[in-house]
Scaffold this motif. Structure first.
Motif, PDB file in Angstrom:
ATOM      1  N   PHE A 508      11.033   4.601  -1.347  1.00 56.46           N
ATOM      2  CA  PHE A 508      10.339   5.717  -1.096  1.00 56.46           C
ATOM      3  C   PHE A 508       8.832   5.148  -1.221  1.00 56.46           C
ATOM      4  N   GLU A 509       7.912   5.922  -0.623  1.00 54.36           N
ATOM      5  CA  GLU A 509       6.592   5.679  -0.707  1.00 54.36           C
ATOM      6  C   GLU A 509       5.792   7.077  -0.714  1.00 54.36           C
ATOM      7  N   LEU A 510       4.918   7.390  -1.683  1.00 55.40           N
ATOM      8  CA  LEU A 510       4.243   9.032  -1.923  1.00 55.40           C
ATOM      9  C   LEU A 510       2.881   8.632  -1.668  1.00 55.40           C
ATOM     10  N   LEU A 511       2.384   9.485  -0.704  1.00 53.02           N
ATOM     11  CA  LEU A 511       1.037   9.446  -0.530  1.00 53.02           C
ATOM     12  C   LEU A 511       0.363  11.035  -0.850  1.00 53.02           C
ATOM     13  N   GLU A 512      -0.402  10.840  -1.678  1.00 52.72           N
ATOM     14  CA  GLU A 512      -0.812  12.203  -2.306  1.00 52.72           C
ATOM     15  C   GLU A 512      -2.491  12.135  -1.476  1.00 52.72           C
ATOM     16  N   LEU A 513      -2.734  13.097  -0.799  1.00 49.76           N
ATOM     17  CA  LEU A 513      -4.163  13.322  -0.195  1.00 49.76           C
ATOM     18  C   LEU A 513      -5.285  13.395  -1.460  1.00 49.76           C
ATOM     19  N   ASN A 514      -6.046  12.870  -1.276  1.00 49.29           N
ATOM     20  CA  ASN A 514      -7.431  13.017  -2.133  1.00 49.29           C
ATOM     21  C   ASN A 514      -8.779  13.119  -1.131  1.00 49.29           C
ATOM     22  N   ASN A 515      -9.673  13.542  -1.846  1.00 49.98           N
ATOM     23  CA  ASN A 515     -10.958  14.097  -1.154  1.00 49.98           C
ATOM     24  C   ASN A 515     -11.572  13.045   0.052  1.00 49.98           C
ATOM     25  N   ASP A 516     -11.431  11.502  -0.356  1.00 52.62           N
ATOM     26  CA  ASP A 516     -11.843  10.608   0.951  1.00 52.62           C
ATOM     27  C   ASP A 516     -10.861  10.750   1.964  1.00 52.62           C
ATOM     28  N   ALA A 518      -9.122  13.347   2.847  1.00 47.61           N
ATOM     29  CA  ALA A 518      -8.998  14.594   3.593  1.00 47.61           C
ATOM     30  C   ALA A 518     -10.584  14.560   4.663  1.00 47.61           C
ATOM     31  N   ASP A 519     -11.408  13.800   3.915  1.00 41.73           N
ATOM     32  CA  ASP A 519     -12.967  14.001   4.884  1.00 41.73           C
ATOM     33  C   ASP A 519     -12.673  13.076   5.881  1.00 41.73           C
ATOM     34  N   ALA A 520     -11.998  11.839   6.121  1.00 44.40           N
ATOM     35  CA  ALA A 520     -11.504  11.188   6.990  1.00 44.40           C
ATOM     36  C   ALA A 520     -10.783  11.968   8.163  1.00 44.40           C
ATOM     37  N   LEU A 521      -9.860  12.924   7.765  1.00 48.22           N
ATOM     38  CA  LEU A 521      -9.135  13.548   8.555  1.00 48.22           C
ATOM     39  C   LEU A 521      -9.955  14.861   9.348  1.00 48.22           C
ATOM     40  N   GLU A 528     -10.126   5.105   9.202  1.00 48.22           N
ATOM     41  CA  GLU A 528     -10.802   5.252   8.039  1.00 48.22           C
ATOM     42  C   GLU A 528      -9.441   6.203   6.835  1.00 48.22           C
ATOM     43  N   PHE A 529      -8.933   6.938   7.538  1.00 48.52           N
ATOM     44  CA  PHE A 529      -7.864   7.771   6.868  1.00 48.52           C
ATOM     45  C   PHE A 529      -6.959   6.718   6.337  1.00 48.52           C
ATOM     46  N   ALA A 530      -6.467   5.968   7.325  1.00 49.76           N
ATOM     47  CA  ALA A 530      -5.278   4.882   6.757  1.00 49.76           C
ATOM     48  C   ALA A 530      -5.789   3.637   5.869  1.00 49.76           C
ATOM     49  N   GLN A 531      -7.158   3.515   5.984  1.00 45.90           N
ATOM     50  CA  GLN A 531      -7.844   2.486   4.934  1.00 45.90           C
ATOM     51  C   GLN A 531      -7.790   3.019   3.685  1.00 45.90           C
ATOM     52  N   ASN A 536      -5.810   3.501  -2.045  1.00 46.52           N
ATOM     53  CA  ASN A 536      -5.535   4.157  -3.093  1.00 46.52           C
ATOM     54  C   ASN A 536      -4.473   3.541  -4.092  1.00 46.52           C
ATOM     55  N   PRO A 537      -5.009   3.520  -5.465  1.00 44.78           N
ATOM     56  CA  PRO A 537      -4.280   2.717  -6.280  1.00 44.78           C
ATOM     57  C   PRO A 537      -2.736   2.987  -6.545  1.00 44.78           C
ATOM     58  N   ASP A 538      -2.467   4.679  -6.469  1.00 47.63           N
ATOM     59  CA  ASP A 538      -1.245   5.044  -6.779  1.00 47.63           C
ATOM     60  C   ASP A 538      -0.259   4.811  -5.566  1.00 47.63           C
ATOM     61  N   PHE A 539      -0.783   4.361  -4.359  1.00 44.51           N
ATOM     62  CA  PHE A 539      -0.048   4.194  -3.275  1.00 44.51           C
ATOM     63  C   PHE A 539       0.655   2.776  -3.129  1.00 44.51           C
ATOM     64  N   ARG A 540       2.048   2.751  -2.765  1.00 43.58           N
ATOM     65  CA  ARG A 540       2.590   1.547  -2.702  1.00 43.58           C
ATOM     66  C   ARG A 540       3.545   1.864  -1.619  1.00 43.58           C
ATOM     67  N   SER A 541       3.324   0.927  -0.575  1.00 42.58           N
ATOM     68  CA  SER A 541       4.381   0.904   0.679  1.00 42.58           C
ATOM     69  C   SER A 541       5.773   0.771   0.535  1.00 42.58           C
ATOM     70  N   LEU A 542       6.548   1.275   1.641  1.00 44.39           N
ATOM     71  CA  LEU A 542       7.862   1.123   1.611  1.00 44.39           C
ATOM     72  C   LEU A 542       8.373  -0.454   1.522  1.00 44.39           C
ATOM     73  N   GLY A 543       7.758  -1.174   2.050  1.00 43.15           N
ATOM     74  CA  GLY A 543       7.932  -2.726   2.070  1.00 43.15           C
ATOM     75  C   GLY A 543       7.596  -3.280   0.416  1.00 43.15           C
ATOM     76  N   GLU A 544       6.641  -2.907  -0.115  1.00 45.37           N
ATOM     77  CA  GLU A 544       6.598  -3.318  -1.583  1.00 45.37           C
ATOM     78  C   GLU A 544       7.556  -2.665  -2.418  1.00 45.37           C
ATOM     79  N   ASN A 545       7.937  -1.566  -2.132  1.00 48.96           N
ATOM     80  CA  ASN A 545       9.183  -0.946  -3.147  1.00 48.96           C
ATOM     81  C   ASN A 545      10.306  -1.228  -2.793  1.00 48.96           C
ATOM     82  N   ALA A 546      10.556  -1.805  -1.529  1.00 50.60           N
ATOM     83  CA  ALA A 546      11.848  -2.546  -1.029  1.00 50.60           C
ATOM     84  C   ALA A 546      12.016  -3.583  -1.628  1.00 50.60           C
ATOM     85  N   LEU A 547      10.759  -4.517  -1.634  1.00 49.04           N
ATOM     86  CA  LEU A 547      10.919  -5.887  -2.113  1.00 49.04           C
ATOM     87  C   LEU A 547      11.117  -5.749  -3.748  1.00 49.04           C
TER      88      LEU A 547
END
Length: 592
Positions: A508-516, A518-521, A528-531, A536-547
């Protein structure tokens, strides 16, 4: 002769004598045994007075017989079949090895003298006993005694009856006494084999000269090929009748469903037919309705992601999206969330195509586009039914997405799915569908992306040395940490049908939207949204979690690459390295 004890053993007294349990615990277990009818050992374990490992070790020492770990035992299927399946299941016993003067037989309860005497009649040589873990024994029986031979024999029997002179398909299909019909027996065997092997789908595919029956097990198809191709029409016709479909229509695809009961399991079958060059292809999705409630605890989320996800779904409003390809476990996650939210004070409405699991208290609606009952139309009506929570089976078009987003803004919790590769691209996909960025920014609470990876088989797990290709990208990702990790793989054994894998686990990877984010969207700046999401320090990608699973020896590097993609991992790492280099150069420039 035999090393097995012939004298009746009072296991309870021996456990008390050896101070493993107390006299009071024995009395309590005996009382429980009378009520449940279970064996004493099982009653003791269910009450928590002894563990299974303690019991197995005690029996091994007391009876002076070996304990065999079937996970790591290389058995011969032909030897196992020396004891018929019915006896193996009844007495919880399997034949493990043949020696010049005896047979080695493993039992879950080697103190069962009656079972020992009955099993002895199956052999011309004396038998020696070993003690086995019951769960592993039953798993081995399921693996060895598959229905493939029975399916082949029934297919031959059915083909013999399919002659123009003595076989009338309609008579067979419409008769009240169908229990002896070969086509029914064949289907029963196919379903039993699929249930036994944990298959999620059954494929029936006629080719020019053969009929293929394939099962999807742990996400991968396994095939049985039969030369009796003429039986396919009888199979398909019977399945269509069970699904309430038109048996005379063979030129157009049809969809249906039916429910069957197999060995105490209530199985909901979703059926799809499609005309192909050599007949009709049938695919059946199997949903076990009797497997108990879908529980978020059993979905397989890591504890930190599960805690955050629970917090999100208990919010009073907003949209939560679950994404991933077909077969990635999205439905299981969503139904697990619904099951947790399903309280008397909550009104829950689902709009699905199709309704997969039937849940009490929840108003579930099946869409029918052919009659105008689309996602958008049902959703509009559902919002007038005063719901607290709405589940939309899939965001298929702009209209459905807009209604769902507006519902989340106006005080509803909306759960839905979207077919995207990862969490970050999901929000961008909504904007690409024509949804205004401010609506996505205002209503979208979180996105969870998921995949299923195959787990390495416990019976044949061994060390794996990464090859040159794997080593190069691992070095980029892990640096010096790579030297301290021992990766694993499965060699292939009878337990896993020589695949090296058994079972699956969610990534799993879980992305919670924050203000930054939301502003990019709102600005429509997807880059900018992807960046911001990656930063986001709480976000870890599928690849990292699978590894992480590969580091722990749960899955293989091959699965990590298959699920997450080597490029995704490399791109993320190289992007990170590039940023660090840019910052370093900028700092150097300021001081020069």
């Amino acid at each position: 002769m035999s090393q097995a004890p012939r004298k009746k053993i009072r296991i309870g007294d021996l456990l008390v004598e050896n101070r493993i349990i107390s006299e009071n615990q024995l009395m309590t277990a005996l009382a429980e045994q009378k009520k449940s009818g279970h064996k004493l050992g099982r009653a003791l374990m269910e009450l928590g007075f002894v563990t299974e490992d303690q019991m197995l070790d005690f029996l091994s020492r007391q009876l002076q017989i070996p304990y065999i770990d079937l996970k790591h035992y290389k058995y011969d299927s032909e030897i196992v079949k020396k004891i018929p399946e019915t006896l193996s299941r009844r007495y919880r016993a399997i034949a493990l090895a043949e020696q010049p003067d005896s047979f080695l037989v493993g039992m879950a309860d080697p103190t069962d003298i009656f079972a020992f005497d009955e099993l002895s009649k199956s052999f011309k040589k004396p038998i020696r006993l070993a003690v086995l873990r019951e769960s592993e024994l039953l798993r081995t029986i399921d693996t060895v005694f598959r229905k493939t031979d029975e399916i082949s024999n029934l297919a031959e029997e059915l083909e013999e009856e399919l002659s123009d002179t003595d076989f009338n398909l309609e008579d067979l299909l419409e008769t009240d006494d169908i229990s002896e019909a070969p086509v029914v027996k064949l289907l029963q065997s196919i379903f039993e084999d699929a249930l036994q092997m944990g298959a999620s789908d059954i494929h029936i595919e006629p080719d020019e000269h053969v009929l293929r029956i394939r099962q999807r097990i742990d996400g991968v198809l396994q095939e049985q090929e039969m030369k009796e191709k003429r039986i396919v029409n009888a199979l398909v016709s019977r399945l269509k009748l069970m699904s309430g479909l038109n048996i005379s229509e063979r030129r157009l695809p049809q969809d249906g469903r039916f429910n069957i009961r197999i060995k105490g399991h209530s199985i909901d079958v979703r059926l799809s037919t499609m005309p192909i060059q050599h007949g009709e292809s049938v695919v059946m999705r199997l949903l076990d309705q009797s497997s108990g409630k879908l529980d978020l605890e059993k979905v397989g989320m890591p504890a930190d992601i599960l805690k955050r996800f629970r917090s999100i779904i208990h919010k009073p409003h907003g949209m939560v999206l679950v994404t991933g390809p077909t077969g990635s476990g999205k439905t299981t996650t969503l139904y697990g969330a619904l099951n947790e939210l399903n309280q008397p004070e909550k009104k829950i409405i689902t709009v699905e195509d199709p309704v997969e699991y039937r849940l009490p208290r929840i108003n579930q609606v099946q869409v029918h586009p052919k009659v105008g009952l689309t996602f958008a139309k049902v959703l509009r009506t559902a919002l007038r039914q005063d719901p607290d929570i709405v589940l939309i089976g899939e965001m298929r078009d702009q209209e459905t997405a807009e209604i769902g987003l507006r519902a989340s803004i106006t005080g509803h919790l909306v759960l839905s799915t979207l077919h995207t590769n990862d969490a970050i691209s999901t929000a961008i996909r909504l904007v690409d569908m024509g949804i205004q960025g401010y609506m996505v920014a205002t209503s979208l609470e979180a996105i969870i992306a998921q995949r299923l990876v195959r787990k390495i088989c416990d019976g044949c797990i061994t060390d794996h040395q990464p090859d040159v290709h794997e080593g190069s990208w691992l070095k980029e990702l892990l640096g010096d940490e790579l030297n301290s990790i021992q990766f694993k793989k499965g060699m292939g054994c009878p337990h896993c049908n020589n695949t090296g894998y058994h079972g699956r686990i969610g990534v799993f990877e879980l992305l919670e939207l924050n203000n930054d984010m939301a502003d990019a969207l709102r600005r429509g700046d997807s880059g900018e949204f992807a960046q911001q999401a990656r930063n986001n320090p709480d976000f870890r990608s599928l690849g990292e979690n699978a590894l992480d699973y590969a580091k722990q020896g749960i899955t293989t590097l091959e699965e990590v690459i298959r699920v997450s993609g080597e490029n995704e991992l490399l791109d993320a790492k190289m992007s990170e390295l590039s940023e660090e280099k840019s910052i370093s150069e900028s700092v150097d420039g300021d001081y020069s």
